[in-house]
Write an enzyme that holds these catalytic residues in place. Structure first.
Site, short mmCIF file in Angstrom:
data_model
loop_
_atom_site.label_atom_id
_atom_site.label_comp_id
_atom_site.label_asym_id
_atom_site.label_seq_id
_atom_site.Cartn_x
_atom_site.Cartn_y
_atom_site.Cartn_z
N ASP A 1 -3.51 32.13 -0.65
CA ASP A 1 -4.55 31.69 -1.57
C ASP A 1 -5.22 32.95 -2.08
O ASP A 1 -5.61 33.83 -1.29
CB ASP A 1 -5.56 30.74 -0.93
CG ASP A 1 -6.24 29.92 -2.03
OD1 ASP A 1 -5.55 29.15 -2.70
OD2 ASP A 1 -7.46 30.10 -2.25
N GLY B 1 -0.18 35.40 -14.00
CA GLY B 1 -1.62 35.13 -13.96
C GLY B 1 -2.44 36.13 -14.75
O GLY B 1 -2.17 36.39 -15.93
P1 IMP Z 1 -4.16 29.73 -5.97
O1 IMP Z 1 -4.16 30.74 -4.86
O2 IMP Z 1 -2.92 28.91 -6.03
O3 IMP Z 1 -5.43 28.95 -6.00
O4 IMP Z 1 -4.11 30.54 -7.33
C1 IMP Z 1 -4.69 31.79 -7.45
C2 IMP Z 1 -4.61 32.27 -8.87
O5 IMP Z 1 -5.14 33.60 -8.87
C3 IMP Z 1 -3.20 32.41 -9.40
O6 IMP Z 1 -2.73 31.26 -10.03
C4 IMP Z 1 -3.37 33.56 -10.40
O7 IMP Z 1 -3.86 33.12 -11.61
C5 IMP Z 1 -4.45 34.41 -9.77
N1 IMP Z 1 -3.80 35.50 -9.03
C6 IMP Z 1 -3.63 35.62 -7.69
N2 IMP Z 1 -2.94 36.73 -7.40
C7 IMP Z 1 -2.65 37.29 -8.58
C8 IMP Z 1 -1.91 38.44 -8.93
O8 IMP Z 1 -1.33 39.17 -8.10
N3 IMP Z 1 -1.84 38.69 -10.25
C9 IMP Z 1 -2.40 37.93 -11.19
N4 IMP Z 1 -3.07 36.82 -10.93
C10 IMP Z 1 -3.21 36.51 -9.62
#
Ligand code: IMP
Length: 207
Positions: free
Chosen positions: A75, A167
């Site tokens: 996460d 992302g």
């Molecule tokens: P979750 O952990 O699924 O809630 O999503 C976290 C969100 O943070 C991802 O969908 C990305 O948009 C962003 N994120 C997390 N790590 C990265 C990274 O290494 N690069 C770019 N965006 C990131």
């Protein structure tokens, strides 16, 4: 002593292709055979936690209990100083488009633009510092869990630069770098990233 992870199948408890790609590359040297939750058809649990640790644990446990295999969840999110740590655990939600060409989907350019709009609203001298944070949770099918956290500090640029990564990568410039995460190769990103730093701790504890 922390329980060790035996070589064999490990579920990557994510439906995010960018994360699955990076975690699989990090696991490469450790004799693990990564399989993604998506390829096993495992359900994607709703992220109801209010911290990275809670959300990582609920994703890892859901995959470990459904598959009977150890599962690793990530996460992560963007912590922007001038926005009081937002979007934080809601980083993915800021990209949510309910009806994008008829399907629910995520629009990363819109999400990066939202962050930029909020920064610009604070004036030209706004503090543009930010950090990516990653919490990894490894869950075993019997319900035991262990957590690791990594962080990388940097600043936000506009306009977005580069088409690598995923992302918010194109707007994140790590401290000391001249390229955004979006411009770097996967190897260069792994040398400094929040995910790689959390992973280093996992390797020390579990392998
Ligand atoms: P979750 O952990 O699924 O809630 O999503 C976290 C969100 O943070 C991802 O969908 C990305 O948009 C962003 N994120 C997390 N790590 C990265 C990274 O290494 N690069 C770019 N965006 C990131």
């Amino acid at each position: 002593m922390t329980r060790k992870l035996e070589p064999g199948k490990l579920v990557i408890a994510s439906h995010n292709e960018g994360k699955v790609r990076e975690i699989s590359a990090l696991l490469g040297p450790y004799g693990m055979a990564p399989v993604s939750a998506g390829s096993l058809g495992l359900p994607e649990p709703e992220e109801t936690g209010t911290t990275f640790a809670q959300n990582a644990a609920l994703k890892a446990l859901a995959s470990a209990t459904a598959s009977g295999l150890p599962a690793l969840a990530d996460d992560s999110g963007l912590d922007v100083a001038a926005l009081g740590g937002r979007p934080g655990v809601y980083t993915a939600d800021w990209a949510e488009r309910q009806w994008f060409e008829g399907e629910p989907g995520r629009d990363w350019y819109m999400a990066m633009g939202k962050v930029e709009g909020l920064l610009c609203a604070q004036g030209p001298q706004v503090d543009r510092s930010a950090a990516f944070v990653c919490t990894l949770c490894l869950a075993w099918p019997d319900g035991e869990t262990v957590l690791f956290e990594g962080r990388v500090a940097g600043s936000l640029v506009w306009p977005p630069r580069g088409a690598q990564g995923f992302g918010y990568d194109p707007v994140f410039l790590p401290i000391g770098a001249t390229q955004t995460f979006g411009e770097m190769s996967i190897e260069a990103k792994q040398a400094v990233s929040h995910r790689a730093r959390a992973f280093e701790q996992l390797v020390t504890a579990l392998f």
